[in-house]
Design an enzyme around this catalytic site. Structure first.
Site, PDB file in Angstrom:
ATOM      1  N   ASP A   1      -2.175 -57.314-112.684  1.00  0.00           N
ATOM      2  CA  ASP A   1      -0.711 -57.319-112.790  1.00  0.00           C
ATOM      3  C   ASP A   1      -0.207 -58.752-112.646  1.00  0.00           C
ATOM      4  O   ASP A   1      -0.325 -59.352-111.585  1.00  0.00           O
ATOM      5  CB  ASP A   1      -0.106 -56.432-111.695  1.00  0.00           C
ATOM      6  CG  ASP A   1       1.293 -55.957-112.027  1.00  0.00           C
ATOM      7  OD1 ASP A   1       1.972 -56.629-112.815  1.00  0.00           O
ATOM      8  OD2 ASP A   1       1.699 -54.910-111.489  1.00  0.00           O
TER       9      ASP A   1
ATOM     10  N   HIS B   1       2.821 -50.762-122.312  1.00  0.00           N
ATOM     11  CA  HIS B   1       3.553 -51.679-121.445  1.00  0.00           C
ATOM     12  C   HIS B   1       3.382 -53.134-121.889  1.00  0.00           C
ATOM     13  O   HIS B   1       4.347 -53.901-121.905  1.00  0.00           O
ATOM     14  CB  HIS B   1       3.075 -51.502-119.998  1.00  0.00           C
ATOM     15  CG  HIS B   1       3.813 -52.354-119.012  1.00  0.00           C
ATOM     16  ND1 HIS B   1       5.076 -52.030-118.557  1.00  0.00           N
ATOM     17  CD2 HIS B   1       3.473 -53.532-118.405  1.00  0.00           C
ATOM     18  CE1 HIS B   1       5.479 -52.963-117.707  1.00  0.00           C
ATOM     19  NE2 HIS B   1       4.534 -53.880-117.591  1.00  0.00           N
TER      20      HIS B   1
END
Length: 401
Positions: A223, A313
């Site tokens: 991330d 995403h």
């Protein structure tokens, strides 16, 4: 409002607040001042090379520390409401008080009035980043950075809890030692007792020493892969405000995002990877072989479908241009208890302009991100991060004075 020493600034603070405030005892900052001088070691200033300790991040500079700093493993974000009776002059005094103690605690020295000074030693890359909210700037009639305002509503995804939203003043405390982070929060909260009340605090953690890959979140995914590199022209243009009284500052979006861990666990690994657009084991895009590869959003599989799905995403989170990048700093949280699973992200996004950089990406994600089924924003706040300061200056000079 320049001052030569922390004690000189404290003298100014006394003049601003008057004798009654300084004599307020433990409920205010008077008690801290009463015992400060024996413990403070005022001759050992943060600027003295001999006083530096290992694991120290420099406090002074054009920018505040904790932004371009390599990510630390622990953080706490604390938001405060400035009391209604605190006028601009008294708020400047509060900033002076905070600046004094930040010069100390980030450099391994105890804050004034610290009754446990040994906890300030070995700062473990402790940083404290200070920001102010839009309501406070409006209250004092001060123009914020370009494009700085509360976020628009994202009704398709937001389930915001007021307990994690807004605030006038924010301290983002980060470091590699949870004890030092907690102690810093306590010292700074004591500074603010006479000025502000706590609105919310959020504590997060990050994978320590992730090796060659970007730290992972609680879904197991890397991330923050696509971040501008510190010290680069891209970083400077994307993150730092250029020109005006806010030059050297930035803006921060804080989003608390609950991750629906129980339903995420029901997916198989292939489905998880399709939702994100990256592989689990190394963070590489589905069209590449290593994490740093740029996703090929035009690639088609053997069935004629996009390899990276339209709602993945990684596709929707892509900035419109290199200069529109954001610095993403996600910290995980785990507040699970008897009531069930409560895990997720304290998502921090730094950018020169919220309106031009953050909002367009967030709107795309709100409209079509496949990940929305497993993530729910429950908190939201924005802060204008003050420019850094040099020795003898106070955070916020040139803005509030």
């Amino acid at each position: 409002m320049a001052a030569d020493t922390p004690l000189a600034r404290r003298g100014f603070l006394g003049a601003v607040l008057g004798g009654t405030a300084l004599a307020a005892g433990g409920a205010g900052l008077g008690a801290g001042l009463a015992v400060a001088e024996p413990l403070a070691e005022p001759s050992r200033r943060a600027s003295d090379p001999a006083a530096e300790r290992p694991g120290m991040v420099t406090f002074h500079g054009a920018h505040q520390a904790g932004i371009e700093t390599a990510p630390q493993s622990q953080c706490v974000a604390a938001s405060y409401d400035v009391r209604p009776e605190i006028d601009q002059q008294r708020f400047v005094a509060a900033l002076g008080l905070i600046t004094d103690d930040l010069e100390r605690i980030t450099q391994g020295h105890p804050a004034l009035g610290d009754t446990a000074p040994m906890l300030a030693e070995n700062p473990a890359r402790l940083t404290v980043t200070v920001g102010v909210g839009p309501a406070l700037l409006q209250r004092y009639g001060i123009a914020g950075p370009p494009g700085f305002a509360d976020l628009p509503a994202f009704p398709s995804i937001d389930q915001l809890d007021p307990a994690y939203c807004g605030g006038d003043l924010m301290l983002l405390i980060a470091g590699d030692d949870s004890l030092r982070v907690a102690h810093a929060l306590r010292m700074l909260s004591k500074d603010l007792r006479s000025f502000a009340t706590v609105r919310w605090t959020q504590r997060g953690f990050l994978e320590r020493d992730p090796g060659e890959h970007t730290p992972r979140n609680l879904f197991g995914q890397v991330d923050g892969t696509v971040n501008p590199k510190g010290g680069s022209e891209e970083f400077d243009s994307s993150v730092w405000i250029d020109g005006g009284s806010w030059a050297g500052g930035t803006t921060l979006v804080v989003r608390r995002i609950r991750m629906e861990m129980d339903s995420w666990d029901e997916l198989d690994p292939a489905a998880m990877e399709a939702v994100i657009g990256r592989r689990l084991h190394d963070g590489s895009p589905l069209t590449g072989s290593k994490e740093s590869d740029v996703p090929d959003l035009d690639a088609i599989d053997k069935t004629g479908l996009p390899v990276i799905r339209s709602g993945a995403h990684v596709r929707l989170a892509k900035a419109d241009s290199p200069g529109a990048q954001m610095l993403r700093r996600p910290f995980s949280y785990d507040d699970s208890g008897a009531g069930g699973t409560d895990m997720g992200l304290i998502f921090l996004a730094y950018q020169a302009s919220i309106a031009e950089q953050y909002v367009p990406v967030q709107q795309r994600l709100a409209d079509a991100d496949l990940l929305n089924e497993w993530t729910t924003p429950v908190g939201s706040a924005v802060f204008a991060i003050l420019p850094g300061c040099h020795q003898g200056q106070v955070l916020g000079e040139g803005i509030f004075t």
